[in-house]
Design a protein around this motif. Sequence first.
Motif, short mmCIF file in Angstrom:
data_model
loop_
_atom_site.label_atom_id
_atom_site.label_comp_id
_atom_site.label_asym_id
_atom_site.label_seq_id
_atom_site.Cartn_x
_atom_site.Cartn_y
_atom_site.Cartn_z
N PRO A 213 -40.12 32.93 -0.88
CA PRO A 213 -38.89 32.51 -1.55
C PRO A 213 -39.11 32.10 -3.01
CG PRO A 213 -39.71 30.78 -0.13
CD PRO A 213 -40.66 31.91 0.00
N GLN A 214 -37.98 31.86 -3.67
CA GLN A 214 -38.04 31.51 -5.09
C GLN A 214 -38.87 30.22 -5.28
OE1 GLN A 214 -34.08 31.74 -6.61
NE2 GLN A 214 -34.77 32.18 -8.66
N ASN A 215 -38.65 29.24 -4.40
CA ASN A 215 -39.47 28.02 -4.46
C ASN A 215 -40.34 27.97 -3.22
OD1 ASN A 215 -38.02 27.09 -6.76
ND2 ASN A 215 -36.37 26.58 -5.33
N PHE B 72 -39.39 39.35 -1.58
CA PHE B 72 -40.05 38.53 -2.60
C PHE B 72 -38.98 38.10 -3.58
CE2 PHE B 72 -43.64 41.10 -1.27
CZ PHE B 72 -44.66 40.17 -1.22
N ASP B 73 -38.73 36.80 -3.61
CA ASP B 73 -37.76 36.35 -4.60
C ASP B 73 -38.53 35.79 -5.78
OD1 ASP B 73 -35.55 35.62 -5.96
OD2 ASP B 73 -34.61 34.51 -4.33
N GLU B 74 -38.60 36.55 -6.81
CA GLU B 74 -39.35 36.17 -8.01
C GLU B 74 -40.76 35.74 -7.64
OE1 GLU B 74 -36.91 33.25 -9.80
OE2 GLU B 74 -35.59 34.75 -10.63
N LYS C 215 -28.72 37.73 -7.13
CA LYS C 215 -29.94 38.31 -6.53
C LYS C 215 -30.40 37.51 -5.30
CE LYS C 215 -32.23 37.82 -10.40
NZ LYS C 215 -31.23 37.20 -11.27
N SER C 216 -30.51 36.20 -5.48
CA SER C 216 -30.97 35.39 -4.34
C SER C 216 -29.96 35.43 -3.21
CB SER C 216 -31.19 33.93 -4.78
OG SER C 216 -32.21 33.88 -5.73
N THR C 217 -28.67 35.46 -3.56
CA THR C 217 -27.63 35.53 -2.53
C THR C 217 -27.78 36.83 -1.73
OG1 THR C 217 -26.22 34.31 -4.03
CG2 THR C 217 -25.15 35.34 -2.15
MG LIG Z 1 -32.36 33.44 -7.58
#
Ligand SMILES: [Mg+2]
Length: 655
Positions: A499-501, A579-581, A458-460
Amino acid sequence: MAFSPGDVHTKKRLFHRTDCRHAHSSSPACDDAADAAQPENQKKESPVINTRREKTKGRRPRSRKRSAADRGNYFKDFRYNKIRPVFSFYHLFDGERKNILLSTFFLLIKHSPVWILPIATANIINALTTPEGDPVPIFIINLILMSVLVLQNIATHTLYIRYFSISSREVEARLRTALVMRLQQLSISFHEEYKSGTIQSKVLRDVDSILVMITQIFSNVILAGVTVAFAFVVTLTRKPIVSLFFLVMIPLAVGLMYVFRKRMRFNNTQLRVAIERMSAKINEMIEMIPITRAHGLEKVEIRKMGSHMTHVKKQGVKLDVINAFFGATSWVVFQIFQLASLGVTTALAFMRVIPIGDVVLYQIFFNQIISAVNFILAIFPQITRGYDAFVSLGDILENPDLEKQDGKRPVREVRGGFEFEKVSFKYPSMQSHAVRDFSLVIRAGERIAVVGESGSGKSTLMQLVMGFHRPQTGRILLDGKDMTEINLHDYRRFLSVVPQNTILFSGTIRENISYGLKNVTDRQIRQAIRIANADEFIFNLPEGLDTMLGEHGAALSGGQRQRIAIARAVIRDPRVILFDEATSALDVVSEKQVQDALELLVKGRTTFIVAHRLSTIRNADRIVVMKKGRIDEVGTYAGLMRKKGEFVTLKKLQG
Ligand SMILES: [Mg+2]
Ligand SMILES: Nc1ncnc2c1ncn2[C@@H]1O[C@H](COP(=O)(O)OP(=O)(O)OP(=O)(O)O)[C@@H](O)[C@H]1O
């Protein structure tokens, strides 16, 4: 969520105000925002920016004095070539050669008493030891001459340092700016591969080593060279036979350097690499401290760091020993030579071939030459270290893994339609593909939710949408144009990412939200934080929007950080939102509120939401379920629920 229709209206204006992407936009804010977003060497190529610049020309004269860094000319001037580092080194001083010449001129003048003193001394001794003639005038003339030469040192030394400092500090800034600019141009893959500590060590320690080398070359090496040349010429004119001694010194010194050079360079490189590794590990260790403590692994970490320190120590000792051996060998060899020279000149004076004063002259000269040569040999390790550091900067300055945007098709408008055509991507370090045969057509304005087990890609996929990675096979089209052919800098100005973080920098909340944009008003920021549902906690902080974050600043919870990131995304008025998570770190109440906010924000914009909480994506137009990099299912929430496939399985797992 407190969001009135009036807010939507002003929100539109808010976005209108900061809209800096159209070619005809001529607001100074836009000009500056574009300036901030584009590297200098690219500005030339982009017609979008050029049009904007022409329009603002004359209206906003830039009266303030701009530093060289502002002009961004360090990198343009400095072309690094790893194969010919000596040429690169020469070009490092482009534009500074006048200052270097002036500083060298003053250096020679200020140092002149040291060379003249032996001649004056010899003159006085010769006058005293010669029976005929009056020694007093000779004594007085030489004394006055020496006094004048000594006194001028105050002014010339200051001038020498002044000109040298101007050019060496310019070179320092030039090198660091070149590195920073290159780091901003290098691909995300490069940054994923290189540890930040290693890069830090290059930007700080290696540039320092280069400066030490420059200082040595432009002071001590030059002085030593002139000392040897002066002594040689004076001796040659007085007694050619003695100059033979001096002549032998040079090849001897060069020979010694040659013998030791390879070993010293090798040991230098070993030590540099060890320090870079240690620096990277220390960075990692500091980042890991909360986790390390939580798991009671302090001792393990200390031991791990200890092994790195031991390695650096071993490499350091090896280098010190070889340096010491080299230094001592050369010292002994030259002392033997000096003794031999004393024997020969004394014999010549005894035979009345040279006057007694000249024995003193030659001894002082010989001493000076030995000191000069010894000095060069002593600083040789520093020069080697500087040279090695200069060559090592090539890892960054010559790394070809750049995101090249030159000549790419400019992007003036983004509607937000994407087509994935059999896209596959594999990280170089991985065996299998992170994304494989991914085909999907996304309409402009569509809201896509991407779900799937951890590591399903997913992030990729998000990184592919951002253009951080390129598919190895297949292609991604943005509004019908191949993403490999468009200017990604232009495109990314239409993109907002949560991002995720969440990454916040040390600065105020206001600066973090308006990152990269200029002339953002308080009202716009307040609107953005209201949309991101961050107003309540921000205004409860003692200094509100001006609260400092980061080092020694306020500590925020994961959810609060994420809401700041959402506000940052909101204020940019994007056409595409990733939106990543984005909601994973929020509690149930704020998650609902953020969801409501997103409902408003994402309207009419293409949105990719990577979500783990499957209940939060009911409103997505389509849900893409990924498995091992492939699309497993695509459909609406209701459709996938009916299908009872992977999505239902995932949902069951979540309970
Ligand atoms: Mg991810
Ligand atoms: N920088 C990287 N270098 C090498 N491999 C990577 C890198 N980033 C991710 N991977 C690998 O690629 C695959 C997909 O990772 P990705 O981060 O896209 O998964 P994800 O679906 O976002 O997972 P999660 O839900 O845990 O965030 C994984 O096998 C991962 O190990």
